[in-house]
Write a protein that holds these residues in place. Structure first.
Motif, short mmCIF file in Angstrom:
data_model
loop_
_atom_site.label_atom_id
_atom_site.label_comp_id
_atom_site.label_asym_id
_atom_site.label_seq_id
_atom_site.Cartn_x
_atom_site.Cartn_y
_atom_site.Cartn_z
N LEU A 122 19.63 41.23 24.68
CA LEU A 122 18.53 40.59 25.39
C LEU A 122 19.04 40.13 26.74
CD1 LEU A 122 15.58 39.54 24.95
CD2 LEU A 122 16.62 37.40 24.25
N GLN A 123 18.32 40.46 27.81
CA GLN A 123 18.76 40.08 29.14
C GLN A 123 17.68 39.27 29.84
OE1 GLN A 123 19.85 43.58 31.32
NE2 GLN A 123 21.76 43.85 30.20
N GLU A 124 18.13 38.22 30.51
CA GLU A 124 17.25 37.46 31.37
C GLU A 124 17.40 38.05 32.76
OE1 GLU A 124 16.42 32.90 32.83
OE2 GLU A 124 18.33 33.41 31.92
N GLN A 125 16.35 38.66 33.27
CA GLN A 125 16.48 39.38 34.53
C GLN A 125 15.88 38.65 35.72
OE1 GLN A 125 15.03 43.34 33.68
NE2 GLN A 125 16.95 43.88 32.71
N ARG A 126 15.47 37.41 35.53
CA ARG A 126 14.97 36.64 36.67
C ARG A 126 16.13 36.18 37.54
NH1 ARG A 126 12.35 31.85 34.32
NH2 ARG A 126 13.54 32.44 32.51
N ARG A 127 17.29 35.98 36.90
CA ARG A 127 18.46 35.51 37.62
C ARG A 127 19.64 36.38 37.21
NH1 ARG A 127 20.17 29.22 37.72
NH2 ARG A 127 21.31 29.35 39.66
N LEU A 128 20.20 37.09 38.15
CA LEU A 128 21.30 38.00 37.85
C LEU A 128 22.59 37.52 38.50
CD1 LEU A 128 19.44 41.39 38.37
CD2 LEU A 128 19.89 40.21 36.23
N ARG A 129 23.70 37.94 37.95
CA ARG A 129 25.01 37.59 38.49
C ARG A 129 25.59 38.82 39.17
NH1 ARG A 129 29.11 35.30 34.36
NH2 ARG A 129 27.49 33.74 34.31
N LEU A 130 26.08 38.65 40.35
CA LEU A 130 26.69 39.73 41.12
C LEU A 130 28.19 39.47 41.18
CD1 LEU A 130 26.31 42.21 43.02
CD2 LEU A 130 26.11 40.58 44.89
N LYS A 131 28.96 40.43 40.71
CA LYS A 131 30.42 40.31 40.78
C LYS A 131 30.91 41.21 41.90
CE LYS A 131 31.39 39.20 35.98
NZ LYS A 131 32.17 39.55 34.79
N VAL A 132 31.68 40.61 42.80
CA VAL A 132 32.17 41.33 43.96
C VAL A 132 33.67 41.08 44.09
CG1 VAL A 132 31.97 41.57 46.47
CG2 VAL A 132 29.96 40.99 45.12
N SER A 133 34.41 42.15 44.35
CA SER A 133 35.84 42.00 44.62
C SER A 133 36.03 41.66 46.09
CB SER A 133 36.57 43.30 44.30
OG SER A 133 36.47 43.59 42.93
N ILE A 134 36.77 40.61 46.34
CA ILE A 134 37.02 40.18 47.72
C ILE A 134 38.53 40.24 47.97
CG2 ILE A 134 36.83 38.25 49.34
CD1 ILE A 134 34.39 37.35 47.72
N PRO A 135 38.92 40.87 49.04
CA PRO A 135 40.35 40.92 49.35
C PRO A 135 40.91 39.50 49.53
CG PRO A 135 39.15 42.46 50.73
CD PRO A 135 38.13 41.65 50.00
N GLU A 136 42.12 39.30 49.05
CA GLU A 136 42.75 37.97 49.10
C GLU A 136 42.84 37.43 50.53
OE1 GLU A 136 46.85 35.86 47.55
OE2 GLU A 136 46.30 37.81 46.77
N ALA A 137 42.99 38.30 51.49
CA ALA A 137 43.09 37.88 52.89
C ALA A 137 41.81 37.23 53.38
CB ALA A 137 43.44 39.08 53.76
N ASN A 138 40.66 37.54 52.75
CA ASN A 138 39.37 36.99 53.19
C ASN A 138 38.99 35.69 52.47
OD1 ASN A 138 39.10 39.15 54.91
ND2 ASN A 138 37.79 40.31 53.52
N LEU A 139 39.74 35.28 51.47
CA LEU A 139 39.40 34.09 50.70
C LEU A 139 39.27 32.81 51.53
CD1 LEU A 139 41.26 34.56 47.30
CD2 LEU A 139 38.83 34.71 47.78
N PRO A 140 40.10 32.59 52.55
CA PRO A 140 39.95 31.35 53.32
C PRO A 140 38.60 31.25 54.05
CG PRO A 140 42.08 32.36 53.78
CD PRO A 140 41.30 33.33 52.95
N PHE A 141 37.90 32.35 54.22
CA PHE A 141 36.65 32.36 54.97
C PHE A 141 35.41 32.21 54.07
CE2 PHE A 141 39.71 35.14 57.20
CZ PHE A 141 39.94 34.32 58.30
N ILE A 142 35.65 32.06 52.75
CA ILE A 142 34.54 32.00 51.79
C ILE A 142 34.53 30.63 51.12
CG2 ILE A 142 33.58 32.98 49.69
CD1 ILE A 142 34.88 35.61 50.49
#
Length: 163
Positions: A122-142
């Motif tokens: 059973l899935q609740e599709q009103r709210r979804l989770r997005l998984k994104v890979s972010i390079p470690e070098a960009n972490l300070p900007f997020i």
């Protein structure tokens, strides 16, 4: 939310609930009539010699018997209703059944052999989770909770917003 995998057995269970309720209503009516008759006879018995003790005993026994049958029908109805609710799957949230691993009317046994798969997904599709890979070098900007805009391959013309 409850999920129903309907089959012919569902109609049988529903008819059992209806049958138990009809029997309950019938026994309640019988008891109500017997109690009314009993009350009238008891009132008439206050006049000396109007009602014999034997007639009073018989009407008391009839009222008690009808009451016992009414209570038994009430217990059967509650049991059938409880079983009906026991046979329903309930989820803690609203959603859409996306995978069904059992067919209507199929036997579902206890956990163990043959039950590696869930009955349904059973899935609740009103709210979804997005998984994104972010390079470690960009972490300070997020930052957590930062707004993000994205699109999906299946609908490249539409932009989605999230946090």
């Amino acid at each position: 939310m409850s999920v129903s995998l309907c089959s012919r057995k569902t109609t049988t269970r529903t008819s059992k609930v209806a049958e138990a309720k009809a029997r309950l209503v019938s026994n309640q009516s019988t008891y109500t009539a017997a109690k009314a008759t009993y009350d009238r006879v008891v009132e008439a018995a206050k006049t000396p010699g109007a009602i014999s003790n034997d007639a009073l005993d018989q009407i008391t026994a009839k009222k008690n018997s009808d009451y016992a049958q009414y209570q038994a029908a009430k217990a059967v109805y509650e049991e059938v209703k409880a079983m009906e609710q026991y046979l329903q799957l309930r989820a803690p949230f609203d959603g859409i059944v996306t995978i069904r691993n059992v067919d209507p009317g199929a036997y579902v046994g206890p956990a163990g052999k043959g039950s590696e798969q869930p009955l349904i997904t059973l899935q609740e599709q009103r709210r979804l989770r997005l998984k994104v890979s972010i390079p470690e070098a960009n972490l300070p900007f997020i930052n957590a909770g930062q707004p993000v805009t994205f699109m999906v391959r299946s609908m490249p013309q539409k932009l989605y917003n999230g946090k």
